[in-house]
Write a protein that holds these residues in place. Structure first.
Motif, PDB file in Angstrom:
ATOM      1  N   PRO A 534      22.228 -23.028 -17.102  1.00  0.00           N
ATOM      2  CA  PRO A 534      22.589 -21.636 -16.763  1.00  0.00           C
ATOM      3  C   PRO A 534      23.129 -20.853 -17.958  1.00  0.00           C
ATOM      4  CG  PRO A 534      24.310 -23.134 -16.043  1.00  0.00           C
ATOM      5  CD  PRO A 534      23.228 -24.003 -16.633  1.00  0.00           C
ATOM      6  N   SER A 535      22.338 -20.803 -19.014  1.00  0.00           N
ATOM      7  CA  SER A 535      22.779 -20.059 -20.193  1.00  0.00           C
ATOM      8  C   SER A 535      22.686 -18.563 -19.920  1.00  0.00           C
ATOM      9  CB  SER A 535      21.899 -20.422 -21.391  1.00  0.00           C
ATOM     10  OG  SER A 535      20.597 -19.901 -21.212  1.00  0.00           O
ATOM     11  N   PRO A 536      23.429 -17.741 -20.656  1.00  0.00           N
ATOM     12  CA  PRO A 536      23.350 -16.289 -20.464  1.00  0.00           C
ATOM     13  C   PRO A 536      21.919 -15.763 -20.609  1.00  0.00           C
ATOM     14  CG  PRO A 536      25.247 -16.839 -21.810  1.00  0.00           C
ATOM     15  CD  PRO A 536      24.489 -18.109 -21.639  1.00  0.00           C
ATOM     16  N   GLY A 537      21.201 -16.291 -21.593  1.00  0.00           N
ATOM     17  CA  GLY A 537      19.840 -15.816 -21.807  1.00  0.00           C
ATOM     18  C   GLY A 537      18.940 -16.085 -20.621  1.00  0.00           C
ATOM     19  N   VAL A 538      19.019 -17.297 -20.085  1.00  0.00           N
ATOM     20  CA  VAL A 538      18.190 -17.668 -18.932  1.00  0.00           C
ATOM     21  C   VAL A 538      18.595 -16.855 -17.708  1.00  0.00           C
ATOM     22  CG1 VAL A 538      17.657 -19.534 -17.315  1.00  0.00           C
ATOM     23  CG2 VAL A 538      17.663 -19.979 -19.785  1.00  0.00           C
ATOM     24  N   LYS A 539      19.897 -16.735 -17.473  1.00  0.00           N
ATOM     25  CA  LYS A 539      20.373 -15.972 -16.317  1.00  0.00           C
ATOM     26  C   LYS A 539      19.964 -14.504 -16.424  1.00  0.00           C
ATOM     27  CE  LYS A 539      24.657 -16.864 -15.057  1.00  0.00           C
ATOM     28  NZ  LYS A 539      26.108 -17.121 -15.200  1.00  0.00           N
ATOM     29  N   ASN A 540      20.106 -13.930 -17.592  1.00  0.00           N
ATOM     30  CA  ASN A 540      19.737 -12.524 -17.780  1.00  0.00           C
ATOM     31  C   ASN A 540      18.235 -12.310 -17.581  1.00  0.00           C
ATOM     32  OD1 ASN A 540      22.404 -12.115 -18.368  1.00  0.00           O
ATOM     33  ND2 ASN A 540      22.109 -11.824 -20.574  1.00  0.00           N
ATOM     34  N   ALA A 541      17.437 -13.251 -18.112  1.00  0.00           N
ATOM     35  CA  ALA A 541      15.982 -13.130 -17.959  1.00  0.00           C
ATOM     36  C   ALA A 541      15.584 -13.247 -16.494  1.00  0.00           C
ATOM     37  CB  ALA A 541      15.278 -14.206 -18.786  1.00  0.00           C
ATOM     38  N   LEU A 542      16.200 -14.201 -15.794  1.00  0.00           N
ATOM     39  CA  LEU A 542      15.893 -14.364 -14.373  1.00  0.00           C
ATOM     40  C   LEU A 542      16.334 -13.131 -13.596  1.00  0.00           C
ATOM     41  CD1 LEU A 542      14.921 -15.970 -11.970  1.00  0.00           C
ATOM     42  CD2 LEU A 542      17.114 -17.185 -11.933  1.00  0.00           C
ATOM     43  N   SER A 543      17.499 -12.618 -13.922  1.00  0.00           N
ATOM     44  CA  SER A 543      17.996 -11.412 -13.254  1.00  0.00           C
ATOM     45  C   SER A 543      17.012 -10.257 -13.430  1.00  0.00           C
ATOM     46  CB  SER A 543      19.365 -11.036 -13.830  1.00  0.00           C
ATOM     47  OG  SER A 543      19.817  -9.801 -13.306  1.00  0.00           O
ATOM     48  N   TYR A 544      16.530 -10.102 -14.654  1.00  0.00           N
ATOM     49  CA  TYR A 544      15.592  -9.013 -14.941  1.00  0.00           C
ATOM     50  C   TYR A 544      14.287  -9.191 -14.158  1.00  0.00           C
ATOM     51  CZ  TYR A 544      12.252  -6.143 -17.490  1.00  0.00           C
ATOM     52  OH  TYR A 544      11.272  -5.233 -17.818  1.00  0.00           O
ATOM     53  N   LEU A 545      13.735 -10.422 -14.177  1.00  0.00           N
ATOM     54  CA  LEU A 545      12.465 -10.657 -13.484  1.00  0.00           C
ATOM     55  C   LEU A 545      12.611 -10.506 -11.978  1.00  0.00           C
ATOM     56  CD1 LEU A 545      10.548 -13.581 -15.233  1.00  0.00           C
ATOM     57  CD2 LEU A 545      10.210 -11.137 -15.420  1.00  0.00           C
ATOM     58  N   MET A 546      13.748 -10.947 -11.423  1.00  0.00           N
ATOM     59  CA  MET A 546      13.992 -10.765  -9.990  1.00  0.00           C
ATOM     60  C   MET A 546      13.991  -9.278  -9.649  1.00  0.00           C
ATOM     61  SD  MET A 546      16.946 -13.632  -9.288  1.00  0.00           S
ATOM     62  CE  MET A 546      17.224 -13.113  -7.598  1.00  0.00           C
ATOM     63  N   THR A 547      14.589  -8.495 -10.529  1.00  0.00           N
ATOM     64  CA  THR A 547      14.643  -7.043 -10.303  1.00  0.00           C
ATOM     65  C   THR A 547      13.245  -6.433 -10.337  1.00  0.00           C
ATOM     66  OG1 THR A 547      16.823  -6.969 -11.349  1.00  0.00           O
ATOM     67  CG2 THR A 547      15.633  -4.881 -11.125  1.00  0.00           C
ATOM     68  N   VAL A 548      12.510  -6.756 -11.390  1.00  0.00           N
ATOM     69  CA  VAL A 548      11.150  -6.206 -11.537  1.00  0.00           C
ATOM     70  C   VAL A 548      10.263  -6.645 -10.375  1.00  0.00           C
ATOM     71  CG1 VAL A 548       9.068  -6.242 -12.969  1.00  0.00           C
ATOM     72  CG2 VAL A 548      11.319  -6.053 -14.041  1.00  0.00           C
ATOM     73  N   SER A 549      10.345  -7.940 -10.048  1.00  0.00           N
ATOM     74  CA  SER A 549       9.527  -8.465  -8.953  1.00  0.00           C
ATOM     75  C   SER A 549       9.881  -7.790  -7.629  1.00  0.00           C
ATOM     76  CB  SER A 549       9.725  -9.980  -8.840  1.00  0.00           C
ATOM     77  OG  SER A 549       8.981 -10.492  -7.759  1.00  0.00           O
ATOM     78  N   GLY A 550      11.178  -7.608  -7.380  1.00  0.00           N
ATOM     79  CA  GLY A 550      11.614  -6.949  -6.141  1.00  0.00           C
ATOM     80  C   GLY A 550      11.108  -5.519  -6.063  1.00  0.00           C
ATOM     81  N   ILE A 551      11.194  -4.789  -7.171  1.00  0.00           N
ATOM     82  CA  ILE A 551      10.721  -3.399  -7.198  1.00  0.00           C
ATOM     83  C   ILE A 551       9.225  -3.341  -6.917  1.00  0.00           C
ATOM     84  CG2 ILE A 551      10.358  -1.398  -8.694  1.00  0.00           C
ATOM     85  CD1 ILE A 551      12.988  -2.176 -10.116  1.00  0.00           C
ATOM     86  N   LYS A 552       8.460  -4.241  -7.587  1.00  0.00           N
ATOM     87  CA  LYS A 552       7.006  -4.239  -7.398  1.00  0.00           C
ATOM     88  C   LYS A 552       6.641  -4.565  -5.946  1.00  0.00           C
ATOM     89  CE  LYS A 552       5.320  -5.391 -12.056  1.00  0.00           C
ATOM     90  NZ  LYS A 552       4.126  -4.536 -12.085  1.00  0.00           N
ATOM     91  N   GLN A 553       7.327  -5.533  -5.365  1.00  0.00           N
ATOM     92  CA  GLN A 553       7.031  -5.895  -3.978  1.00  0.00           C
ATOM     93  C   GLN A 553       7.429  -4.771  -3.022  1.00  0.00           C
ATOM     94  OE1 GLN A 553       7.688 -10.110  -2.727  1.00  0.00           O
ATOM     95  NE2 GLN A 553       8.700 -10.260  -4.723  1.00  0.00           N
ATOM     96  N   SER A 554       8.516  -4.112  -3.325  1.00  0.00           N
ATOM     97  CA  SER A 554       8.942  -2.992  -2.479  1.00  0.00           C
ATOM     98  C   SER A 554       7.930  -1.851  -2.545  1.00  0.00           C
ATOM     99  CB  SER A 554      10.325  -2.503  -2.923  1.00  0.00           C
ATOM    100  OG  SER A 554      10.707  -1.353  -2.196  1.00  0.00           O
ATOM    101  N   ASN A 555       7.422  -1.587  -3.750  1.00  0.00           N
ATOM    102  CA  ASN A 555       6.428  -0.526  -3.903  1.00  0.00           C
ATOM    103  C   ASN A 555       5.138  -0.829  -3.144  1.00  0.00           C
ATOM    104  OD1 ASN A 555       8.175   0.898  -5.533  1.00  0.00           O
ATOM    105  ND2 ASN A 555       7.303   0.133  -7.457  1.00  0.00           N
ATOM    106  N   LYS A 556       4.885  -2.119  -2.957  1.00  0.00           N
ATOM    107  CA  LYS A 556       3.688  -2.514  -2.210  1.00  0.00           C
ATOM    108  C   LYS A 556       3.992  -2.738  -0.732  1.00  0.00           C
ATOM    109  CE  LYS A 556       1.464  -4.799  -6.125  1.00  0.00           C
ATOM    110  NZ  LYS A 556       0.944  -6.088  -6.658  1.00  0.00           N
ATOM    111  N   ALA A 557       5.207  -2.340  -0.318  1.00  0.00           N
ATOM    112  CA  ALA A 557       5.645  -2.479   1.075  1.00  0.00           C
ATOM    113  C   ALA A 557       5.715  -3.940   1.513  1.00  0.00           C
ATOM    114  CB  ALA A 557       4.716  -1.692   2.003  1.00  0.00           C
ATOM    115  N   LEU A 558       5.935  -4.838   0.538  1.00  0.00           N
ATOM    116  CA  LEU A 558       6.099  -6.251   0.874  1.00  0.00           C
ATOM    117  C   LEU A 558       7.567  -6.600   1.114  1.00  0.00           C
ATOM    118  CD1 LEU A 558       3.637  -7.793  -1.765  1.00  0.00           C
ATOM    119  CD2 LEU A 558       3.223  -7.382   0.674  1.00  0.00           C
ATOM    120  N   LEU A 559       8.473  -5.701   0.691  1.00  0.00           N
ATOM    121  CA  LEU A 559       9.905  -5.859   0.947  1.00  0.00           C
ATOM    122  C   LEU A 559      10.434  -4.543   1.500  1.00  0.00           C
ATOM    123  CD1 LEU A 559      11.363  -7.629  -2.258  1.00  0.00           C
ATOM    124  CD2 LEU A 559      10.899  -8.663  -0.054  1.00  0.00           C
ATOM    125  N   ASN A 560      11.275  -4.633   2.548  1.00  0.00           N
ATOM    126  CA  ASN A 560      11.930  -3.405   3.011  1.00  0.00           C
ATOM    127  C   ASN A 560      13.189  -3.175   2.165  1.00  0.00           C
ATOM    128  OD1 ASN A 560      14.029  -5.012   4.062  1.00  0.00           O
ATOM    129  ND2 ASN A 560      12.978  -5.237   6.031  1.00  0.00           N
TER     130      ASN A 560
END
Length: 680
Positions: A534-560
């Motif tokens: 759980p290094s800062p770099g890994v956590k930050n990268a995962l945080s960023y990808l979770m955000t991007v992935s969530g936004i993309k799925q929301s835009n496709k109406a896959l997440l409310n």
């Protein structure tokens, strides 16, 4: 009285005519003769002659038929007699031709009988001559083999060999005779090549073959007429039959002569066939030769680039070899660099030509250049055997890897970084074969290779090697949009501790992923890694990808919005400074409050709507609520309704507005309207 026709002659003649008409000449003749005794007629006499002719023709037919049957039974003399008698009757030309043919066949049959009789009496000279004559007559090649069989015991071996040479294949007795004749003329290798094809066993035959091999071994060094290629082939044959120990110096001498000849003729692949597989040990002179040979072969064909990779850098870095290289006024360091560049340019040439796998060879070349530089620096400082400065492939092939590994392990302090130390040692540990495949971008092969190798001798290097191969294979799966094996990125935790630059590289690739599928794979990989690293770099990268992935799925109406909010909260838990997550979460909260407000207003739940407006931190949400109240107020002002009802509704609007914001300007308008309507 003399002219009186005898009784029954008419019936006799009638019967005779019928028999003649049917072709029954013998019976017809008898009836005509009976009638002619009484009539003495020239006409009847002519009929009798006609019957005689018919009888002769029938006899000829029977003779021809019998002659043909005799031919089928190989009774040629009887057939000849039948055809001769038939010819005397008919005089037909075809019978004359048949008789001449049969006369020749009878003569040839007698000739063959005489040849076989001479052979049975062991008069092989006469038998061979008779078989030769029979072959000349009949053009039957099997008679040549019978002739050759007789020539061998007759001592006419070279004549026999000439005959055998005209046949593409031999078997059985002919193989044995060919071998025997070859041995008698000093061609022992030809003899043995033939005899080895015979399945015949027995002590006598084994002894004969042993004698032939002994004679061959004794005559080889004295026979200067044998071509080098053939001489070497014979050496290999004798070596495979147990003569290696006694004749090894001669065999090596022949091999060196042949290699020298082939080198002069630039027949490099044939030289490779002579020396491969290489021995277990290698000398400096052999290494020098391998270096030159495999460069020449790789220059001519990309098929040998792997050999170039194995030997070229090893040969160049060998001090004993390079020190004897003619510099011709060029500084050694510059000459060395030029030689290295020569090998690299060769690989680049194939890359530019689009040769398959040339790119992969170049990747390995680049990695091993850096590796060889570190090994050279270490071994030179320690004054170790120059042969230890070698590529991993060379080290594994010639049994040097373990010794190199031990030296590296004992001299960690001589490496500039921990990563250099681990990587260098990993190449020469038991799992290093996998790293070589990895260098050539053969990811799956590298992954499978380390499954089959036993480790345990150098745990630190083996761990690094295994971790890196697992990690890079998993990364390759992602980059080729293939689902990586489950849990493969768990190894990255240790690898990132061992080689921090790997973590930096992976994070960079992850945060620059752009396609949804890449993002999904990298996110999954980071989730595997973060539990163990759980290094800062890994956590930050995962945080960023979770955000991007969530936004993309929301835009496709896959997440409310509620689900997206949960994702963003988790992302912020990993990295509270994730600005994208923070701003997105604010927007999500606003959008969610907007949705809740609209939903409440649509359902006439004005108290709930007022509560949302009162508690929100977003001015737009509160403003939307008051826009709704303002619209209701304006409609109420224009509506034609009873005063009591208007006052009641204005009070309700004022109550909802006051709950949201008691200082909002709309409330003053409502208060003034209430005063006006209440005063009447």
């Amino acid at each position: 009285m003399g002219n009186k026709k005898p009784k029954n002659t008419d019936k006799l003649l009638e019967k005779a005519e019928k028999l003649l008409e049917k072709g029954n000449y013998q019976a017809a003749k008898k009836e005509f003769e009976k009638a002619n005794k009484a009539l003495k007629s020239d006409d009847i006499a002519a009929k009798i002659i006609l019957c005689d002719r018919g009888i002769e023709q029938e006899k000829a037919k029977d003779l021809i038929k019998k002659g043909k049957k005799s031919i089928g039974k190989k009774m040629l003399k009887e057939a000849l007699r039948c055809f001769r008698e038939a010819y005397e009757i008919t005089g037909e030309d075809w019978l004359k031709e048949k008789i001449e043919t049969l006369k020749m066949e009878v003569s040839d049959k007698d000739l063959l009988d005489n040849a076989e009789e001479a052979e049975s009496r062991k008069d092989y000279q006469k038998a061979a001559d008779l078989f030769k004559q029979a072959h000349e007559n009949l053009k039957d090649n099997t008679l040549l083999l019978r002739m050759a069989h007789c020539l061998v015991p007759a001592g006419r071996h070279r004549e026999a060999l000439d005959i055998y040479a005209s046949f593409s294949s031999l078997n059985g007795r002919d193989l044995y005779d060919y071998g025997f004749a070859s041995a008698q003329t000093g061609r022992f290798y030809d003899c043995l090549q033939a005899w080895d094809k015979i399945s015949k066993t027995g002590d006598q035959f084994r002894d004969q073959k042993k004698m032939a091999r002994d004679a061959m071994a004794a005559s080889m060094s004295a026979d200067t007429d044998i071509p080098l290629e053939s001489l070497y082939e014979q050496c290999c044959y004798l070596e495979s039959h147990g003569y290696g120990e006694t004749m090894s110096p001669f065999f090596e001498y022949v091999k060196r002569l042949l290699i020298k000849k082939l080198w002069k003729e630039e027949r490099y692949p044939e030289i490779h066939e002579l020396i491969y597989p290489w021995g277990d040990d290698v000398t400096v002179s052999q290494l020098r030769f391998y270096t030159k040979l495999y460069f020449r072969m790789a220059f001519d064909s990309p098929e040998y680039l792997d050999y170039l990779l194995m030997f070229w850098l090893t040969g160049l870095y060998n001090r004993e070899i390079f020190s004897k290289t003619k510099t011709e006024g060029i500084e050694p360091e510059r000459l060395f660099d030029e030689f290295v560049q020569t090998g690299e340019n060769l690989i680049r040439r194939y890359m530019d030509s689009g040769v398959k796998d040339a790119d992969n060879i170049f990747f390995a070349w680049s990695a091993q250049k850096a590796l060889m530089s570190r090994i050279d620096k270490l071994m030179t400082a320690l004054n170790e055997d120059p042969m230890l400065i070698c590529t991993p492939q060379f080290a594994f092939r010639f049994g040097l890897a373990e010794r190199i590994c031990q030296i590296i392990e004992k001299n960690q302090d001589r490496f500039e970084t921990a990563s250099d130390y681990l990587e260098t040692g990993a190449y020469y540990c038991s799992f290093g074969r996998g790293l070589v495949h990895l260098d050539k971008k053969e990811y799956a092969t590298a992954f499978e290779t380390i499954k089959t190798i036993e480790g345990g001798y150098h745990p630190e290097f083996e761990s690094y090697c295994r971790n890196r191969i697992h990690f890079e294979y998993g990364l390759h799966c992602i980059e080729t949009k293939t689902t990586p094996p489950h849990g493969i990125f768990e190894a990255a935790a240790d690898l990132f501790d061992q080689a921090p630059e790997m973590e930096t590289m992976f994070i960079d690739k992850a945060i620059n992923a752009y396609e949804d599928e890449y993002i999904k794979y990298f996110e999954t990989a980071l989730k595997e890694i973060v539990d163990h690293h759980p290094s800062p770099g890994v956590k930050n990268a995962l945080s960023y990808l979770m955000t991007v992935s969530g936004i993309k799925q929301s835009n496709k109406a896959l997440l409310n919005l509620r689900m997206l909010e949960t994702v963003l909260m988790k992302a912020l838990k990993l990295n509270p400074e994730n600005e994208l997550a923070k701003t997105t979460l604010e927007k999500v909260k606003k959008d969610k409050e907007m949705d809740e407000l609209v939903n409440a207003l649509d359902r006439f739940k004005f108290n709930k709507a007022a509560k949302i407006a009162a508690e929100t931190e977003n001015e737009e949400v509160a403003e939307m609520f008051f826009e709704f109240l303002t619209e209701q107020y304006n409609q109420l002002e224009q509506a034609d309704i009873e005063p009591e009802k208007r006052i009641l509704m204005l009070n309700e609007l004022g109550k909802w507005g006051s709950r949201a914001d008691h200082a909002h300007p709309l409330l003053q308008d409502i208060h003034e309207s209430l005063t006006r309507y209440q005063q009447g």
